[in-house]
Design a protein around this motif. Structure first.
Motif, PDB file in Angstrom:
ATOM      1  N   ASN A 102      -8.622   4.886  15.573  1.00 24.49           N
ATOM      2  CA  ASN A 102      -9.836   4.638  16.364  1.00 24.49           C
ATOM      3  C   ASN A 102     -10.599   3.413  15.833  1.00 24.49           C
ATOM      4  N   GLY A 103     -11.784   3.152  16.391  1.00 25.64           N
ATOM      5  CA  GLY A 103     -12.519   1.929  16.053  1.00 25.64           C
ATOM      6  C   GLY A 103     -12.988   1.842  14.612  1.00 25.64           C
ATOM      7  N   SER A 104     -13.017   2.978  13.919  1.00 29.36           N
ATOM      8  CA  SER A 104     -13.416   2.939  12.505  1.00 29.36           C
ATOM      9  C   SER A 104     -12.207   2.892  11.578  1.00 29.36           C
ATOM     10  N   ALA A 105     -11.024   2.777  12.173  1.00 29.97           N
ATOM     11  CA  ALA A 105      -9.798   2.891  11.365  1.00 29.97           C
ATOM     12  C   ALA A 105      -9.667   1.755  10.347  1.00 29.97           C
ATOM     13  N   THR A 106      -9.003   2.053   9.277  1.00 31.05           N
ATOM     14  CA  THR A 106      -8.652   1.052   8.279  1.00 31.05           C
ATOM     15  C   THR A 106      -7.680   0.043   8.900  1.00 31.05           C
ATOM     16  N   LYS A 107      -7.859  -1.237   8.560  1.00 35.99           N
ATOM     17  CA  LYS A 107      -7.035  -2.300   9.144  1.00 35.99           C
ATOM     18  C   LYS A 107      -6.106  -2.884   8.081  1.00 35.99           C
ATOM     19  N   PRO A 108      -4.956  -3.400   8.480  1.00 33.66           N
ATOM     20  CA  PRO A 108      -4.092  -4.072   7.511  1.00 33.66           C
ATOM     21  C   PRO A 108      -4.864  -5.184   6.802  1.00 33.66           C
ATOM     22  N   GLY A 109      -4.737  -5.204   5.502  1.00 37.41           N
ATOM     23  CA  GLY A 109      -5.478  -6.184   4.707  1.00 37.41           C
ATOM     24  C   GLY A 109      -6.738  -5.608   4.088  1.00 37.41           C
ATOM     25  N   ASP A 110      -7.215  -4.495   4.591  1.00 35.42           N
ATOM     26  CA  ASP A 110      -8.395  -3.856   3.993  1.00 35.42           C
ATOM     27  C   ASP A 110      -8.094  -3.467   2.541  1.00 35.42           C
ATOM     28  N   ILE A 111      -9.113  -3.555   1.724  1.00 36.09           N
ATOM     29  CA  ILE A 111      -8.946  -3.165   0.319  1.00 36.09           C
ATOM     30  C   ILE A 111      -9.861  -1.980   0.021  1.00 36.09           C
ATOM     31  N   GLY A 128       0.642   6.326  12.531  1.00 35.69           N
ATOM     32  CA  GLY A 128       0.795   5.034  11.871  1.00 35.69           C
ATOM     33  C   GLY A 128      -0.558   4.342  11.705  1.00 35.69           C
ATOM     34  N   GLY A 129      -1.555   4.801  12.465  1.00 33.77           N
ATOM     35  CA  GLY A 129      -2.867   4.140  12.417  1.00 33.77           C
ATOM     36  C   GLY A 129      -2.785   2.808  13.157  1.00 33.77           C
ATOM     37  N   ILE A 170      -6.704  -0.964  -3.912  1.00 35.48           N
ATOM     38  CA  ILE A 170      -5.452  -0.949  -3.155  1.00 35.48           C
ATOM     39  C   ILE A 170      -5.589  -1.823  -1.919  1.00 35.48           C
ATOM     40  N   GLU A 171      -4.654  -2.752  -1.751  1.00 33.67           N
ATOM     41  CA  GLU A 171      -4.622  -3.530  -0.508  1.00 33.67           C
ATOM     42  C   GLU A 171      -3.737  -2.782   0.488  1.00 33.67           C
ATOM     43  N   VAL A 172      -4.361  -2.346   1.587  1.00 32.06           N
ATOM     44  CA  VAL A 172      -3.629  -1.576   2.601  1.00 32.06           C
ATOM     45  C   VAL A 172      -2.935  -2.561   3.539  1.00 32.06           C
ATOM     46  N   LEU A 173      -1.711  -2.940   3.192  1.00 31.49           N
ATOM     47  CA  LEU A 173      -0.998  -3.926   4.017  1.00 31.49           C
ATOM     48  C   LEU A 173      -0.398  -3.285   5.256  1.00 31.49           C
ATOM     49  N   ASN A 174      -0.191  -1.967   5.190  1.00 33.49           N
ATOM     50  CA  ASN A 174       0.353  -1.250   6.351  1.00 33.49           C
ATOM     51  C   ASN A 174      -0.296   0.122   6.395  1.00 33.49           C
ATOM     52  N   THR A 175      -1.019   0.392   7.476  1.00 37.88           N
ATOM     53  CA  THR A 175      -1.743   1.674   7.528  1.00 37.88           C
ATOM     54  C   THR A 175      -0.791   2.846   7.772  1.00 37.88           C
ATOM     55  N   ASP A 176       0.486   2.537   8.065  1.00 43.36           N
ATOM     56  CA  ASP A 176       1.471   3.603   8.241  1.00 43.36           C
ATOM     57  C   ASP A 176       1.998   4.113   6.893  1.00 43.36           C
ATOM     58  N   ALA A 177       1.700   3.398   5.826  1.00 44.56           N
ATOM     59  CA  ALA A 177       2.065   3.911   4.494  1.00 44.56           C
ATOM     60  C   ALA A 177       0.866   4.692   3.969  1.00 44.56           C
ATOM     61  N   GLU A 178       0.498   5.747   4.721  1.00 47.22           N
ATOM     62  CA  GLU A 178      -0.738   6.482   4.451  1.00 47.22           C
ATOM     63  C   GLU A 178      -0.538   7.658   3.505  1.00 47.22           C
ATOM     64  N   GLY A 179       0.698   8.162   3.417  1.00 50.30           N
ATOM     65  CA  GLY A 179       0.946   9.343   2.586  1.00 50.30           C
ATOM     66  C   GLY A 179       0.560   9.089   1.139  1.00 50.30           C
ATOM     67  N   ARG A 180       1.000   7.939   0.626  1.00 53.10           N
ATOM     68  CA  ARG A 180       0.705   7.589  -0.764  1.00 53.10           C
ATOM     69  C   ARG A 180      -0.798   7.390  -0.970  1.00 53.10           C
ATOM     70  N   LEU A 181      -1.491   6.971   0.121  1.00 52.11           N
ATOM     71  CA  LEU A 181      -2.942   6.731  -0.004  1.00 52.11           C
ATOM     72  C   LEU A 181      -3.710   8.045  -0.151  1.00 52.11           C
ATOM     73  N   VAL A 182      -3.266   9.077   0.535  1.00 54.06           N
ATOM     74  CA  VAL A 182      -3.962  10.367   0.353  1.00 54.06           C
ATOM     75  C   VAL A 182      -3.496  11.045  -0.941  1.00 54.06           C
ATOM     76  N   LEU A 183      -2.195  10.866  -1.258  1.00 55.38           N
ATOM     77  CA  LEU A 183      -1.671  11.555  -2.448  1.00 55.38           C
ATOM     78  C   LEU A 183      -2.239  10.998  -3.745  1.00 55.38           C
TER      79      LEU A 183
END
Ligand code: BES
Ligand code: MN
Ligand code: ZN
Length: 497
Positions: free
Chosen positions: A328-337, A277-278, A346-359
């Motif tokens: 980890n400490g370099s991980a993307t945070k909710p709200g990161d764009i 989930g990150g 893309i506004e990453v509101l939830n880092t657990d919705a990662e599948g679509r981000l790689v796809l």
């Protein structure tokens, strides 16, 4: 396992186990009748005694049967006939599944199954042979390679003979070849799926792909490292691997069995080798199952395994977006764009919705192959499991012909998908105040908004998305990868040859 199709004599066939059919209402198949006649109708008496009347799912194993050459006799119930004397394809598969179930505890390694006197509605000998082979090989799958002392299995099949009529043995032989190739692909997908995240990393998937291509003339593999992905502008994909010590890999496989000029079909697999989930960390219970978050990738590798076996005259591209999703400490945070390769922010509101981000970046990369169709395969949403359970993969498409072809392939291969809407009405759930698009669309219609997200990156091509979150693996006592949707994908490719 050596598998052949022949004309068999039920009485004379010497084998460790002979399998014959009985239909509902205690109707013996031709083979079962011959056996019954060879031993003063003993079979009828025994079946009656056990209240075996041929319902689908019934099985009766007779050790040391009299009057025939076989060492064991297995009678299987195939259910009711229709007016034409045919059984349903569902019943055929259900009944065949009982063969390995019934023999699990035996030491039978040589099996003969008489199929030529079973007629399946709308299906031919090729289909029957193929389904039988897929079921038998799948029954031999072992998931204990990491146990220090794997149990000695009893039921290890070495030789299988399928009995057909003279007119249908050639067609059955073709079914055997295709069935064996699909079973190998399914087997690979299951094996990779079951491997734990500490072994099956993105790097491991990349080396598996290279291993598949070794010595092959039609298959080539190249792997893009994070540096190359950065140069391509894959900020979305790399935002997922940012929180992991394992580097992401973009695996590019090209099978060229067809004409140079023929546009390929592209398969794009989600290869999250572990999804914590990150920073939007998942709850602990059952999190081990997120090792299966690379089953889309495994299905692409499995399909390529089958292609290598069958060497069909067609062109297929396989792209795998492989990464861990770690906090980890370099991980993307909710709200990161982040900025995707396509240029959309893309506004990453939830880092657990990662599948679509790689796809999304893998799909944009796929454009360079000018494919005639793109299918992505992903364990994308828990919402898809809520909607469809474990029986059908969710299908979304921007092209109705492609959707219909995939649905039909799923029917034929007994690896079904069910189409879900991809209407514009859902798109606005992805609006963001700060970026072009948000990576989540709220709790309503979660598998649909995930597909909507992907649709923003596939506007110029016939594209379909298979959400396999419910079908790629089973939980509970039967926990394990299923190898789906390799049979569907192979069928779709063969249909479009
Ligand atoms: N890999 C999961 C989807 C998943 C969850 C598959 C459970 C099978 C079983 C995916 O990356 C995920 O976490 N999706 C989220 C999306 C949400 C944050 C919008 C989900 O489904 O909860
Ligand atoms: Mn996730
Ligand atoms: Zn995931």
């Amino acid at each position: 396992m050596q598998i052949t199709a022949k004309i068999l004599d039920a009485v004379k066939q010497s084998t460790q186990c002979l399998v014959v059919a009985c239909f509902e209402g205690s109707k013996l198949s031709a083979a079962a009748s011959a056996i019954n006649a060879a031993d003063a109708k003993q079979l009828e008496t025994l079946l009656k005694r056990e209240k075996f009347d041929g319902k689908v799912g019934q099985s009766l194993l007779l050790l040391n049967p009299q009057g025939i050459a076989a060492e064991r006799l297995l009678v299987i119930g195939f259910g009711g006939h229709d007016k034409e004397g045919s059984i349903s394809s569902d019943n055929f598969r259900k009944a065949l599944q009982k063969v390995p179930d019934a023999l699990k505890a035996t030491h039978c390694s040589d099996l003969s199954i008489i199929l030529g006197d079973i007629s399946v509605s709308g299906k031919d000998a090729e289909w029957q042979a193929r389904q039988t082979v897929e079921i038998l090989i799948a029954s031999q799958h072992r998931a204990d390679s990491l146990k220090s002392k794997p149990a000695e299995p009893s039921f290890v099949l070495k030789k299988v003979t399928l009995g057909f009529t003279k007119a249908s043995t050639a067609s059955a032989a073709k079914g055997i070849a295709i069935g064996q190739a699909i079973a190998k692909g399914v087997d690979l997908a299951r094996e990779l799926g079951n491997l734990p995240g500490n072994i099956c990393t993105p790097t491991y998937l990349a080396s598996e792909a290279k291993r598949l291509a070794r010595g092959q003339t039609h298959l080539s593999v190249k792997v893009l490292e994070e540096k190359a992905m950065k140069e391509l502008g894959m900020g979305s994909l790399l935002s997922v691997s940012a929180g992991s010590d394992q580097p992401a890999k973009l695996i590019v496989m090209e099978y060229k069995g067809g004409n140079k000029k023929d546009a390929p079909i592209a398969l794009v697999g989600k290869g999250i080798t572990f999804d914590t989930g990150g920073i939007s960390l998942k709850p602990g219970a059952g999190m081990d199952e997120m090792k299966y978050d690379m089953c889309g990738a495994a299905s692409v590798l499995g399909t390529f395994k089958t292609l290598v076996e069958l060497q069909p005259a067609m062109n297929v591209v396989g792209i795998i977006a492989a990464s861990e999703n770690m906090p980890n400490g370099s991980a993307t945070k909710p709200g990161d764009i982040v900025t995707s390769m396509a240029g959309l922010t893309i506004e990453v509101l939830n880092t657990d919705a990662e599948g679509r981000l790689v796809l999304c970046d893998a799909l944009t990369y796929t454009e360079r192959f000018k494919p005639k169709a793109v299918i992505d395969i992903a364990t994308l949403t828990g919402a898809c499991v809520v909607a469809l359970g474990n029986h059908a993969s969710g299908l979304f498409s921007n092209n109705e012909d492609l959707a219909q072809a995939i649905l039909k392939a799923g029917q034929t291969a007994n690896d079904r998908a069910w189409q879900m809407p991809l209407w514009d009405d859902y798109q606005k759930q992805l609006d963001s105040n700060f970026a072009d698009i948000a990576n989540i669309g709220g709790p309503a219609g979660g598998s649909i908004t995930a597909a909507c997200f992907l649709s923003r990156f596939t506007k110029n091509v016939a594209w379909a998305h298979l959400d396999i979150a419910g079908t790629a693996w089973l939980s509970g006592a039967a926990k394990g990868a299923t190898g789906r949707p390799v049979p569907l994908l192979v069928q779709y490719l063969l249909d479009n040859q």
